[in-house]
Design an enzyme around this catalytic site. Structure first.
Site, short mmCIF file in Angstrom:
data_model
loop_
_atom_site.label_atom_id
_atom_site.label_comp_id
_atom_site.label_asym_id
_atom_site.label_seq_id
_atom_site.Cartn_x
_atom_site.Cartn_y
_atom_site.Cartn_z
N ILE A 192 9.94 -4.61 -34.83
CA ILE A 192 9.76 -3.34 -34.11
C ILE A 192 11.02 -2.50 -34.20
O ILE A 192 10.99 -1.31 -34.48
CB ILE A 192 9.42 -3.59 -32.63
N SER A 193 12.16 -3.14 -33.96
CA SER A 193 13.43 -2.41 -34.00
C SER A 193 14.58 -3.37 -34.23
O SER A 193 14.46 -4.57 -34.02
CB SER A 193 13.66 -1.64 -32.68
N GLU A 241 22.98 -5.81 -31.55
CA GLU A 241 23.02 -7.14 -30.95
C GLU A 241 21.75 -7.96 -31.16
O GLU A 241 21.78 -9.18 -31.05
CB GLU A 241 23.27 -7.01 -29.44
N ALA A 242 20.63 -7.29 -31.45
CA ALA A 242 19.37 -8.05 -31.48
C ALA A 242 18.31 -7.38 -32.34
O ALA A 242 18.38 -6.18 -32.63
CB ALA A 242 18.85 -8.22 -30.05
N LEU A 243 17.34 -8.20 -32.74
CA LEU A 243 16.12 -7.71 -33.39
C LEU A 243 14.98 -7.89 -32.40
O LEU A 243 14.96 -8.85 -31.63
CB LEU A 243 15.80 -8.51 -34.65
N LYS A 270 12.50 -10.87 -28.40
CA LYS A 270 13.85 -10.36 -28.66
C LYS A 270 14.70 -11.52 -29.17
O LYS A 270 14.75 -12.58 -28.55
CB LYS A 270 14.46 -9.76 -27.39
N ASP A 279 22.58 0.94 -20.60
CA ASP A 279 22.23 1.67 -21.83
C ASP A 279 21.01 2.53 -21.54
O ASP A 279 19.98 2.44 -22.20
CB ASP A 279 21.95 0.69 -22.96
#
Length: 260
Positions: free
Chosen positions: A21-22, A26-28, A52, A162
């Site tokens: 998705i994105s 720091e993460a996928l 995540k 964020d």
């Protein structure tokens, strides 16, 4: 997109179909239609889920990297669990693998008519680009709800860290907060004000034509929830403190812009 990171995620999640998705620093984030406990007879019907994944960082010592990954994953899960208990709109946690930096959660949102995911940002963009009335009562109401949601978060001394319009999803006409990788706990008015300022700047940069209206409605919602009876005089006191700090943060932001 780094293929080896996706491959590593797949190794941690064998036999689980993953669709990216994105990707952030720091993460996928992946989409899947398989529940982590899919073998249970009562969970045979497939649904929509989000995974995540925090990949390891090759520049860190393996032991340090493992410790950081576990600590941040545990922290994010605990933060989300508290949000769930407080009925602050956020994805429900389904499962977690702390050692591998994996959080499994419910899928939030829907597809807009143009196919984009229903983030607050995309929703406003869709209205703006299709010549919709962006000052309508429905838009005002949604901005107001977003402000109320953030206010409720802050009244429980929780900081998003964020807070952009991309990290707010719309689900059944209700805003939902996502992505708590930088979240923290703080009773300081300064931290709440910075959270608000980050969102204010995000709205101004991505929705410049109607930013004044959007930000005004957001702040009205934020102020409203502080005046609810359940928070008493303490809520109104916190509101005065954060609005004063917000003016200070705005002033510092303008000075930085002038100095380049």
């Amino acid at each position: 997109m780094t293929d080896h990171i996706v491959k590593k995620a797949q190794e941690c999640l064998p036999n689980i179909p993953l669709t990216v998705i994105s990707q952030g620093a720091e993460a996928l984030v992946f989409y899947t239609d398989v529940h982590p406990y899919a073998n249970e007879p009562y969970l045979q019907n497939r649904g929509k889920y989000v995974i995540k994944y925090r990949p390891s960082k090759p520049y860190r010592h393996p032991k340090v990297d493992s410790s950081i990954t576990k600590s941040r994953t545990v922290g994010e899960v605990k933060f989300m669990y508290k949000l769930n208990k407080l009925n602050i709109n956020s994805p429900r946690i389904i499962s977690a693998d702390y050692n591998n930096g994996i959080i499994w959660m419910e899928y939030i949102g829907y597809s807009l008519p143009n196919g984009d995911v229903s983030s607050f940002k995309n929703w406003l963009w869709y209205l703006e680009r299709n010549n919709q009335d962006c000052t309508s009562e429905s838009v005002e109401k949604m901005c107001f709800k977003v402000g109320q949601l953030i206010g409720k978060l802050h009244l429980h001394e929780m900081i998003h860290g964020d807070l952009t319009s991309s990290n707010i999803l719309l689900n059944d006409d209700e805003p939902v907060l996502i992505d708590f990788g930088l979240s923290s706990y703080s009773g300081l008015a300064e931290d709440r004000a910075v959270d608000l300022y980050v969102l204010e700047r995000a709205i101004t940069s991505t929705h410049s034509v109607y930013a004044k209206e959007y930000n005004q409605w957001l702040l009205q919602g934020y102020e409203d929830v502080h005046k609810h009876k359940e928070f008493g005089k303490q809520g109104q006191k916190k509101l005065v403190e954060v609005l004063k700090k917000l003016d200070d943060v705005r002033l510092r932001g303008r000075k930085r812009s002038m100095l380049g």
